[in-house]
Design an enzyme around this catalytic site. Structure first.
Site, PDB file in Angstrom:
ATOM      1  N   SER A 244       0.843  -1.189   0.000  1.00  0.00           N
ATOM      2  CA  SER A 244       0.000   0.000   0.000  1.00  0.00           C
ATOM      3  C   SER A 244       0.880   1.241   0.000  1.00  0.00           C
ATOM      4  O   SER A 244       1.910   1.269   0.686  1.00  0.00           O
ATOM      5  CB  SER A 244      -0.881  -0.016   1.253  1.00  0.00           C
ATOM      6  OG  SER A 244      -1.252   1.300   1.590  1.00  0.00           O
TER       7      SER A 244
ATOM      8  N   GLY B 290     -14.299   7.705   8.846  1.00  0.00           N
ATOM      9  CA  GLY B 290     -15.750   7.602   8.770  1.00  0.00           C
ATOM     10  C   GLY B 290     -16.288   7.650   7.352  1.00  0.00           C
ATOM     11  O   GLY B 290     -17.478   7.879   7.134  1.00  0.00           O
TER      12      GLY B 290
ATOM     13  N   ASP C 205     -22.396   0.454   4.526  1.00  0.00           N
ATOM     14  CA  ASP C 205     -21.134   0.847   3.894  1.00  0.00           C
ATOM     15  C   ASP C 205     -20.793  -0.071   2.726  1.00  0.00           C
ATOM     16  O   ASP C 205     -20.487   0.379   1.618  1.00  0.00           O
ATOM     17  CB  ASP C 205     -19.990   0.805   4.913  1.00  0.00           C
ATOM     18  CG  ASP C 205     -20.267   1.698   6.110  1.00  0.00           C
ATOM     19  OD1 ASP C 205     -21.225   2.474   6.056  1.00  0.00           O
ATOM     20  OD2 ASP C 205     -19.511   1.597   7.090  1.00  0.00           O
TER      21      ASP C 205
HETATM   22  C1  GLA Z   1     -20.474   2.746  10.420  1.00  0.00           C
HETATM   23  C2  GLA Z   1     -20.968   1.340  10.161  1.00  0.00           C
HETATM   24  C3  GLA Z   1     -22.275   1.351   9.356  1.00  0.00           C
HETATM   25  C4  GLA Z   1     -23.306   2.257  10.019  1.00  0.00           C
HETATM   26  C5  GLA Z   1     -22.694   3.613  10.356  1.00  0.00           C
HETATM   27  C6  GLA Z   1     -23.618   4.484  11.168  1.00  0.00           C
HETATM   28  O1  GLA Z   1     -20.122   3.362   9.237  1.00  0.00           O
HETATM   29  O2  GLA Z   1     -20.002   0.605   9.461  1.00  0.00           O
HETATM   30  O3  GLA Z   1     -22.760   0.053   9.211  1.00  0.00           O
HETATM   31  O4  GLA Z   1     -23.849   1.645  11.146  1.00  0.00           O
HETATM   32  O5  GLA Z   1     -21.476   3.500  11.077  1.00  0.00           O
HETATM   33  O6  GLA Z   1     -24.721   4.837  10.423  1.00  0.00           O
END
Ligand code: GLA
Length: 380
Positions: free
Chosen positions: A63, A120, A169
């Site tokens: 990476s 995030g 996600d």
């Molecule tokens: C993280 C988790 C998701 C979701 C979000 C909050 O990104 O991986 O599955 O729960 O937090 O919405």
């Protein structure tokens, strides 16, 4: 026959290029593992991979962002090792695809990312889904099933990595559609892609730049509080997920104050996602922005996953000219916020927000302007 061999050999020597986007959740936070509705979109920031074939029985990954090399011997059992760091995402996907019966080809994979990791924006889901897509494509699978791929990667995250996340996600980075957000029912996986036309306004992602050390354990704590809330209600009526609970169920049946607050967030946020979907379709951005603000306040006061950095971003942003909505996005506890801002005022907005945040928190923000992108794929 000869032609086929030549063709394969050329493919074998050439570097193949792949990309998986990150995602931003526009609204609908902490609802996926509660069977609610969410509204994420795949973004133009993501992880790139250069892939070459090897003539041994190994997957070897490097990476541009991390120094250590990940080497997986495909003939040996694959185990999670804490010191393998990011390599565990690759290992998990290899192991689970092997478990699903895929014969994994030997490959050399070089990753590079323009998606910040651990901020995030689903860097881990992007890595999982990218690897899962590469391995299936390189193994010659045609019409890769993107939803099954997302589900397999979620299992890797839940059971191999140990974060009890929902499907949002992995689903959004696997299935994303350019210029569209997806409204996903996380209980049934029914979904609708809605065009995002923000006209004179634009979304901007704002990184707190706070380290998110406890994110995994706090996340699992919220999940178990929601399970407690659901169990209280299930003593009185049959529901499968917290997303099905009515406000009366929550107020009458949940005997624990913390679990009740978490459930109220789930109920109200679920309604907001559905209202926000209507706003997006009508082009009512002002109302969409108000729903973003309300979402943030609920994540601050009822779900308690924001913290001083995200609160400073969301609450300051909406006092600055041109901003019509702001909220945290993703799991919280640091990570990123998202704001809806008039394009002509964007530069001034960024300057002012950064100035106030830096004065209050002690270090600056990062900003990412992005486009809404397609999901994972090979780049031709
Ligand atoms: C993280 C988790 C998701 C979701 C979000 C909050 O990104 O991986 O599955 O729960 O937090 O919405």
């Amino acid at each position: 026959m000869l032609k086929q061999v030549q063709h394969d050999e050329i493919k074998y020597m050439k570097t193949r290029k792949y990309f998986c986007p990150g995602r931003v959740c526009l609204i609908g936070e902490h609802l996926d593992y509660n069977g609610g509705f969410v509204m994420p979109a795949a973004i133009s920031l993501g992880i790139h991979a250069n892939v070459k074939s090897r003539n041994d029985n190994k997957i070897v990954c490097s990476s541009a962002q991390f120094s250590h090399i990940v080497e997986i011997d495909l003939s040996q059992p694959i185990e999670h090792e804490t010191q393998a760091g990011w390599g565990n995402y690759v290992k998990g996907v290899v192991k689970y695809l092997q478990g699903a019966g895929l014969i994994i080809p030997a490959l050399e994979i070089e990753f590079s990312a323009d998606l910040p990791s651990g901020a995030g924006l689903s860097s881990s889901a992007a890595l999982e889904v990218l690897v899962a897509y590469i391995l299936q494509n390189e193994a010659g699978i045609e019409n890769i099933d993107r939803i099954k791929t997302a589900l397999l990667c979620k299992e890797v995250e839940n059971d191999f990595i140990g974060v009890k996340c929902g499907i949002m996600d992995q689903f959004s980075v696997a299935t994303g559609k350019k210029e569209h957000a997806v409204i996903l029912n996380c209980e049934t996986l029914e979904h609708e892609f809605v065009p995002v036309n923000t006209g004179d306004y634009g979304f901007i992602i704002i990184n707190t730049n706070k380290r998110r050390e406890l994110a995994g354990s706090k996340f699992n704590e919220r999940k178990s509080e929601c399970e407690t809330a659901l169990k209280f209600i299930q003593k009185h009526k049959t529901i499968k997920s917290l997303g099905e609970a009515t406000k009366e169920d929550i107020l009458n049946f949940i005997e624990d104050a913390t679990a009740q607050k978490r459930a109220l967030h789930v109920f109200e946020e679920n309604q907001r996602v559905q209202l926000a979907g209507g706003c997006l379709k009508k082009g009512d951005l002002l109302q969409f922005g108000l729903l973003m603000n309300a979402s943030h306040q609920s994540l601050k006061n009822l779900y308690e996953v924001t913290g001083i950095e995200l609160d400073t971003i969301a609450e300051t942003a909406i006092t600055i000219s041109g901003c019509i909505g702001a909220r945290m996005t993703g799991a919280g506890f640091g990570g990123c916020g998202i704001a809806l801002v008039k394009k002509s005022e964007m530069n001034l907005f960024k300057e002012k927000l950064n100035e106030i945040y830096t004065a209050q928190i002690g270090y600056p923000l990062s900003f990412y302007e992005f486009e809404i992108s397609d999901g994972v794929g090979e780049k031709h």
